[in-house]
Write a protein that holds these residues in place. Structure first.
Motif, PDB file in Angstrom:
ATOM      1  N   MET A   1      15.256 -21.433  61.663  1.00  0.00           N
ATOM      2  CA  MET A   1      16.031 -22.669  61.547  1.00  0.00           C
ATOM      3  C   MET A   1      15.315 -23.812  62.243  1.00  0.00           C
ATOM      4  N   ASN A   2      14.812 -23.579  63.484  1.00  0.00           N
ATOM      5  CA  ASN A   2      14.105 -24.618  64.199  1.00  0.00           C
ATOM      6  C   ASN A   2      12.820 -25.004  63.480  1.00  0.00           C
ATOM      7  N   HIS A   3      12.185 -23.970  62.863  1.00  0.00           N
ATOM      8  CA  HIS A   3      10.957 -24.246  62.116  1.00  0.00           C
ATOM      9  C   HIS A   3      11.246 -25.155  60.923  1.00  0.00           C
ATOM     10  N   ASP A   4      12.318 -24.892  60.195  1.00  0.00           N
ATOM     11  CA  ASP A   4      12.695 -25.732  59.060  1.00  0.00           C
ATOM     12  C   ASP A   4      13.025 -27.145  59.509  1.00  0.00           C
ATOM     13  N   ARG A   5      13.712 -27.252  60.638  1.00  0.00           N
ATOM     14  CA  ARG A   5      14.057 -28.572  61.151  1.00  0.00           C
ATOM     15  C   ARG A   5      12.804 -29.339  61.529  1.00  0.00           C
ATOM     16  N   HIS A   6      11.818 -28.613  62.096  1.00  0.00           N
ATOM     17  CA  HIS A   6      10.568 -29.263  62.473  1.00  0.00           C
ATOM     18  C   HIS A   6       9.843 -29.797  61.243  1.00  0.00           C
ATOM     19  N   LEU A   7       9.798 -28.993  60.161  1.00  0.00           N
ATOM     20  CA  LEU A   7       9.153 -29.435  58.925  1.00  0.00           C
ATOM     21  C   LEU A   7       9.867 -30.638  58.337  1.00  0.00           C
ATOM     22  N   HIS A   8      11.204 -30.618  58.403  1.00  0.00           N
ATOM     23  CA  HIS A   8      12.002 -31.734  57.874  1.00  0.00           C
ATOM     24  C   HIS A   8      11.683 -33.009  58.641  1.00  0.00           C
ATOM     25  N   ASN A   9      11.627 -32.937  59.971  1.00  0.00           N
ATOM     26  CA  ASN A   9      11.334 -34.102  60.792  1.00  0.00           C
ATOM     27  C   ASN A   9       9.909 -34.593  60.543  1.00  0.00           C
ATOM     28  N   ASP A  10       8.989 -33.636  60.341  1.00  0.00           N
ATOM     29  CA  ASP A  10       7.606 -33.990  60.085  1.00  0.00           C
ATOM     30  C   ASP A  10       7.481 -34.752  58.768  1.00  0.00           C
ATOM     31  N   ASP A  11       8.198 -34.303  57.738  1.00  0.00           N
ATOM     32  CA  ASP A  11       8.185 -34.997  56.447  1.00  0.00           C
ATOM     33  C   ASP A  11       8.739 -36.407  56.583  1.00  0.00           C
ATOM     34  N   ASP A  12       9.811 -36.563  57.370  1.00  0.00           N
ATOM     35  CA  ASP A  12      10.379 -37.889  57.572  1.00  0.00           C
ATOM     36  C   ASP A  12       9.375 -38.816  58.249  1.00  0.00           C
ATOM     37  N   ALA A  13       8.629 -38.272  59.229  1.00  0.00           N
ATOM     38  CA  ALA A  13       7.639 -39.082  59.927  1.00  0.00           C
ATOM     39  C   ALA A  13       6.533 -39.530  58.982  1.00  0.00           C
ATOM     40  N   ILE A  14       6.112 -38.648  58.094  1.00  0.00           N
ATOM     41  CA  ILE A  14       5.075 -39.002  57.118  1.00  0.00           C
ATOM     42  C   ILE A  14       5.590 -40.079  56.165  1.00  0.00           C
ATOM     43  N   THR A  15       6.836 -39.917  55.713  1.00  0.00           N
ATOM     44  CA  THR A  15       7.435 -40.921  54.829  1.00  0.00           C
ATOM     45  C   THR A  15       7.494 -42.282  55.505  1.00  0.00           C
ATOM     46  N   ASP A  16       7.926 -42.306  56.753  1.00  0.00           N
ATOM     47  CA  ASP A  16       8.014 -43.566  57.487  1.00  0.00           C
ATOM     48  C   ASP A  16       6.642 -44.208  57.652  1.00  0.00           C
ATOM     49  N   ALA A  17       5.652 -43.385  57.982  1.00  0.00           N
ATOM     50  CA  ALA A  17       4.298 -43.910  58.161  1.00  0.00           C
ATOM     51  C   ALA A  17       3.745 -44.444  56.838  1.00  0.00           C
ATOM     52  N   ALA A  18       3.977 -43.713  55.759  1.00  0.00           N
ATOM     53  CA  ALA A  18       3.506 -44.171  54.446  1.00  0.00           C
ATOM     54  C   ALA A  18       4.153 -45.490  54.074  1.00  0.00           C
ATOM     55  N   ALA A  19       5.427 -45.637  54.379  1.00  0.00           N
ATOM     56  CA  ALA A  19       6.138 -46.880  54.094  1.00  0.00           C
ATOM     57  C   ALA A  19       5.555 -48.035  54.896  1.00  0.00           C
ATOM     58  N   HIS A  20       5.253 -47.761  56.164  1.00  0.00           N
ATOM     59  CA  HIS A  20       4.670 -48.793  57.021  1.00  0.00           C
ATOM     60  C   HIS A  20       3.328 -49.263  56.469  1.00  0.00           C
ATOM     61  N   TRP A  21       2.459 -48.294  56.128  1.00  0.00           N
ATOM     62  CA  TRP A  21       1.135 -48.665  55.635  1.00  0.00           C
ATOM     63  C   TRP A  21       1.216 -49.331  54.265  1.00  0.00           C
ATOM     64  N   CYS A  22       2.150 -48.891  53.439  1.00  0.00           N
ATOM     65  CA  CYS A  22       2.286 -49.453  52.092  1.00  0.00           C
ATOM     66  C   CYS A  22       2.580 -50.946  52.165  1.00  0.00           C
ATOM     67  N   MET A  23       3.402 -51.350  53.101  1.00  0.00           N
ATOM     68  CA  MET A  23       3.713 -52.762  53.249  1.00  0.00           C
ATOM     69  C   MET A  23       2.639 -53.499  54.048  1.00  0.00           C
ATOM     70  N   ARG A  24       2.174 -52.861  55.131  1.00  0.00           N
ATOM     71  CA  ARG A  24       1.238 -53.556  56.021  1.00  0.00           C
ATOM     72  C   ARG A  24      -0.074 -53.899  55.325  1.00  0.00           C
ATOM     73  N   LEU A  25      -0.588 -52.995  54.501  1.00  0.00           N
ATOM     74  CA  LEU A  25      -1.872 -53.227  53.851  1.00  0.00           C
ATOM     75  C   LEU A  25      -1.794 -54.304  52.783  1.00  0.00           C
ATOM     76  N   HIS A  26      -0.602 -54.681  52.384  1.00  0.00           N
ATOM     77  CA  HIS A  26      -0.442 -55.752  51.403  1.00  0.00           C
ATOM     78  C   HIS A  26      -0.176 -57.097  52.072  1.00  0.00           C
ATOM     79  N   GLU A  27      -0.163 -57.127  53.383  1.00  0.00           N
ATOM     80  CA  GLU A  27       0.021 -58.385  54.106  1.00  0.00           C
ATOM     81  C   GLU A  27      -1.326 -59.081  54.280  1.00  0.00           C
ATOM     82  N   ASP A  28      -1.333 -60.409  54.231  1.00  0.00           N
ATOM     83  CA  ASP A  28      -2.568 -61.183  54.342  1.00  0.00           C
ATOM     84  C   ASP A  28      -3.223 -61.033  55.704  1.00  0.00           C
TER      85      ASP A  28
END
Length: 335
Positions: A1-28
């Motif tokens: 259960m803890n392992h699954d929760r860790h993977l879930h949190n890790d996926d959320d962190a990757i999603t957040d980081a991807a979102a940050h870079w997706c917007m940041r790299l399009h800024e002047d």
């Protein structure tokens, strides 16, 4: 259960980081140091590149990022046959980052800016049947790509390239919109076919009704069963045609390519959909030659090789290796 929760949190962190870079790299004001940091993050884990590309597709489809300034990543991403992602409007910090709103992430969903479901489908060497998250069924022709996003007020499909037959689940409160080329087809529930090659699009209605419009004009034209609408870049409005027999347009579902007394200029876009390199016409004169026949969609290359056997043409090669059709001129009469 803890392992699954860790993977879930890790996926959320990757999603957040991807979102940050997706917007940041399009800024002047994105600096070279930030771009280097992005490259390091991208190389650190294959999931980073996959998530970043998926994020770009979603936001470009939703028209929230400029299409002409897309960031090209320095690392290849292996194509996937299908990608399904459930987006959590209440949980993801990506929404806040991308929208730059001091409100909770659900605002994007409530305002119709963000989808809560995203799917991507591809078909290569075979016809493929898929089901969208709204319950609609789609059949994909060879070499077809499409994306589906479910918004609060609409269901949106982008036909990137190829051909697809739609059986849309009826939902009068959530229109089903297919974006293809420089126009769109809008329905609430019906059956229709959309073909796209380069900048050309043809919509064939089988059942119900659809509204076909150009991106450059408000309103549109409503089709009845058996009608077709065609448009391409520069058209102010689609061209309409009535056909009592739409079997030819749907023959690909049975692996057949039907050419019914078409000029070569009309037939080539249909043929080229199945070729790695397009078949070209030497001039307008050869384009007026007419062709008929029923062929296998898996053997279109053989069709090209056999054209000199059934038409007054011969084949040559262009500098880029494409096949060129040339007309055989009749011998001058003797007098």
């Amino acid at each position: 259960m803890n392992h699954d929760r860790h993977l879930h949190n890790d996926d959320d962190a990757i999603t957040d980081a991807a979102a940050h870079w997706c917007m940041r790299l399009h800024e002047d004001d994105c600096s070279s140091a930030e771009r280097e940091a992005f490259a390091q993050w991208l190389a650190a884990d294959p999931r980073h590149a996959q998530e970043y590309h998926a994020m770009q597709e979603i936001w470009q489809t939703a028209d929230l990022l400029p299409r002409n300034e897309a960031v090209v990543t320095p690392f290849p991403v292996a194509p996937r046959a299908a990608r399904t992602r459930q987006w959590r409007p209440l949980a993801s910090a990506a929404v806040i980052t991308l929208l730059a709103l001091p409100l909770a992430g659900w605002v994007g969903w409530e305002q119709g800016w963000l989808p809560n479901h995203y799917q991507r489908f591809e078909s290569e060497g075979q016809v493929r049947q898929v089901r969208l998250s709204d319950g609609s069924d789609v059949e994909l022709n060879l070499n077809t790509q499409l994306r589906y996003l479910n918004f609060k007020d609409r269901r949106q499909v982008t036909l990137v390239n190829g051909e697809a037959f739609f059986k849309v689940k009826h939902d009068s409160e959530h229109p089903f919109i297919v974006q293809a080329g420089h126009g769109q087809t809008r329905v609430t529930g019906t059956q229709f076919n959309v073909w796209k090659y380069q900048d050309q699009v043809k919509v064939t209605l089988v059942e119900g009704s659809v509204l076909v419009s150009s991106n450059s004009k408000d309103g549109g034209y409503r089709l009845g069963p058996g009608m077709q609408a065609s448009y391409r870049v520069g058209d102010f409005e689609p061209q309409l045609a009535q056909s009592g027999d739409y079997a030819n347009a749907l023959a690909w579902r049975n692996g057949r390519l039907v050419l019914d007394n078409l000029s070569l200029s009309q037939a080539l876009p249909v043929i080229n959909r199945y070729l790695n390199k397009p078949l070209l016409l030497a001039d307008a004169n050869v384009g007026r030659i007419r062709i008929s026949g029923i062929y296998s969609t898996r053997e279109v290359n053989r069709l090209v090789d056999n054209l000199p056997k059934v038409l007054p043409v011969y084949l040559t090669r262009s500098k880029d290796g494409s096949t060129v059709l040339n007309r055989i001129l009749p011998s001058p009469g003797r007098g």
